[in-house]
Write a protein that holds these residues in place. Structure first.
Motif, PDB file in Angstrom:
ATOM      1  N   LEU A 222     -55.949   7.591  37.388  1.00  0.00           N
ATOM      2  CA  LEU A 222     -55.924   6.938  37.005  1.00  0.00           C
ATOM      3  C   LEU A 222     -54.737   5.967  37.847  1.00  0.00           C
ATOM      4  O   LEU A 222     -54.720   4.956  38.230  1.00  0.00           O
ATOM      5  CB  LEU A 222     -55.310   6.678  35.889  1.00  0.00           C
ATOM      6  N   ALA A 223     -53.449   6.350  37.930  1.00  0.00           N
ATOM      7  CA  ALA A 223     -52.223   6.300  38.804  1.00  0.00           C
ATOM      8  C   ALA A 223     -52.371   5.633  40.001  1.00  0.00           C
ATOM      9  O   ALA A 223     -52.197   4.250  40.607  1.00  0.00           O
ATOM     10  CB  ALA A 223     -50.790   6.602  38.593  1.00  0.00           C
ATOM     11  N   GLY A 224     -53.211   6.400  40.767  1.00  0.00           N
ATOM     12  CA  GLY A 224     -53.271   6.696  41.945  1.00  0.00           C
ATOM     13  C   GLY A 224     -54.647   5.732  42.034  1.00  0.00           C
ATOM     14  O   GLY A 224     -55.024   4.806  43.541  1.00  0.00           O
ATOM     15  N   PHE A 225     -55.756   5.325  41.312  1.00  0.00           N
ATOM     16  CA  PHE A 225     -55.859   4.247  42.034  1.00  0.00           C
ATOM     17  C   PHE A 225     -55.882   2.929  41.510  1.00  0.00           C
ATOM     18  O   PHE A 225     -56.603   2.170  42.137  1.00  0.00           O
ATOM     19  CB  PHE A 225     -57.567   4.469  40.477  1.00  0.00           C
ATOM     20  N   GLU A 226     -55.008   2.960  40.719  1.00  0.00           N
ATOM     21  CA  GLU A 226     -54.127   1.574  40.368  1.00  0.00           C
ATOM     22  C   GLU A 226     -53.926   1.094  41.851  1.00  0.00           C
ATOM     23  O   GLU A 226     -53.277  -0.352  41.925  1.00  0.00           O
ATOM     24  CB  GLU A 226     -53.660   1.882  39.004  1.00  0.00           C
ATOM     25  N   ARG A 227     -52.811   1.979  42.344  1.00  0.00           N
ATOM     26  CA  ARG A 227     -52.227   1.454  43.390  1.00  0.00           C
ATOM     27  C   ARG A 227     -53.165   1.178  44.488  1.00  0.00           C
ATOM     28  O   ARG A 227     -52.741  -0.019  45.339  1.00  0.00           O
ATOM     29  CB  ARG A 227     -51.465   2.807  44.364  1.00  0.00           C
ATOM     30  N   LEU A 228     -54.212   2.032  44.365  1.00  0.00           N
ATOM     31  CA  LEU A 228     -55.498   1.740  46.279  1.00  0.00           C
ATOM     32  C   LEU A 228     -55.850   0.179  45.628  1.00  0.00           C
ATOM     33  O   LEU A 228     -55.959  -0.504  46.250  1.00  0.00           O
ATOM     34  CB  LEU A 228     -56.382   2.854  45.363  1.00  0.00           C
ATOM     35  N   TYR A 229     -56.018  -0.346  43.732  1.00  0.00           N
ATOM     36  CA  TYR A 229     -56.808  -1.170  43.592  1.00  0.00           C
ATOM     37  C   TYR A 229     -56.421  -2.360  43.523  1.00  0.00           C
ATOM     38  O   TYR A 229     -56.851  -3.171  44.975  1.00  0.00           O
ATOM     39  CB  TYR A 229     -57.539  -1.240  42.441  1.00  0.00           C
TER      40      TYR A 229
END
Length: 237
Positions: A222-229
């Protein structure tokens, strides 16, 4: 090989604006794709084309290898749609809403179908209650029962969590998770990164009409995806 749902080079323009710009993907039966993106990214327009509600300017939608034929009742039976607007008749009961929809589709054995669907979404005890008396969360569960009444192969969900409180969102999430039964192909559009990622087999970020990528959900946290998003939305290039 035929896929459960396939989009090939979908384009839809309004005036000089490309709301959907060359979107392609392939999903096997049983897979769930979550599409994220900011407002105005073209997500709802994409779902309307996938559901046969809107024709693309170019490109093609295929279900189990067969091109979409929006004029065909048989083809429309293959797709179920749930939007953030329930599109239910408030003065009718839960059962009457499903009866109306089932008769439009020419479905047989409606009494049994409706009882099974209401049980599946936990609303058997609300069968004879007018929809106008239901909460927002319960209405969304009725809308889900309606979308599944004809047992579609493809289910499209457009911001189903909009306006729901945390409890209603959690209940609806459990219902949506049950769609991953290995038979149906599901596309979910949502702004809720956590819930959308938890449900997904694959995720896409749509910005300015285009998919930046389609990624396996298992490879993301989730944390990595939030940054990517956020990075993708801020700089689509």
């Amino acid at each position: 090989m035929s896929f459960g749902l396939e989009a090939v080079g979908l384009v839809r323009s309004f005036g000089g604006l490309r709301a959907v710009d060359d979107v392609s993907f392939q999903l096997e039966p049983g897979e769930l794709l979550t599409v994220f993106g900011p407002n105005g990214a073209g997500k709802t327009t994409l779902l309307r084309m996938l559901g046969g509600v809107m024709r693309p300017n170019s490109g093609q939608v295929r279900v189990a290898g067969e091109p979409a034929d929006v004029a065909s009742r048989d083809w429309r039976h293959r797709v179920g749609i749930v939007s953030h607007q329930s599109l239910l008749y408030g003065q009718l009961t839960t059962t009457e809403n499903l009866l109306f929809y089932g008769r439009l589709f020419g479905l047989r054995h409606l009494k049994t179908r409706i009882a099974e669907r209401l049980e599946s979404v936990g609303l058997s005890d609300r069968a004879h209650q007018p929809v106008r008396e239901l909460s927002r969360g319960l209405k969304q569960r009725v809308a889900l029962a309606r979308a599944l009444l004809h047992d579609p192969e493809v289910v499209l969900l457009d911001e189903p969590y909009t306006g729901l409180d945390p409890h209603a969102s959690a209940v609806l999430r459990e219902q949506l998770a049950s769609l991953k039964d290995g038979r149906r192909t599901v596309v979910l559009v949502t702004h809720n990164l956590k819930q959308g990622l938890e449900l997904a087999d694959r995720v896409a970020i749509q910005v300015q009409g285009r998919f930046s990528s389609v990624t396996e959900a298992a490879s993301l946290d989730l944390a990595g995806f939030e940054r990517l998003y956020h990075a993708t939305v801020e700089d689509p290039t």
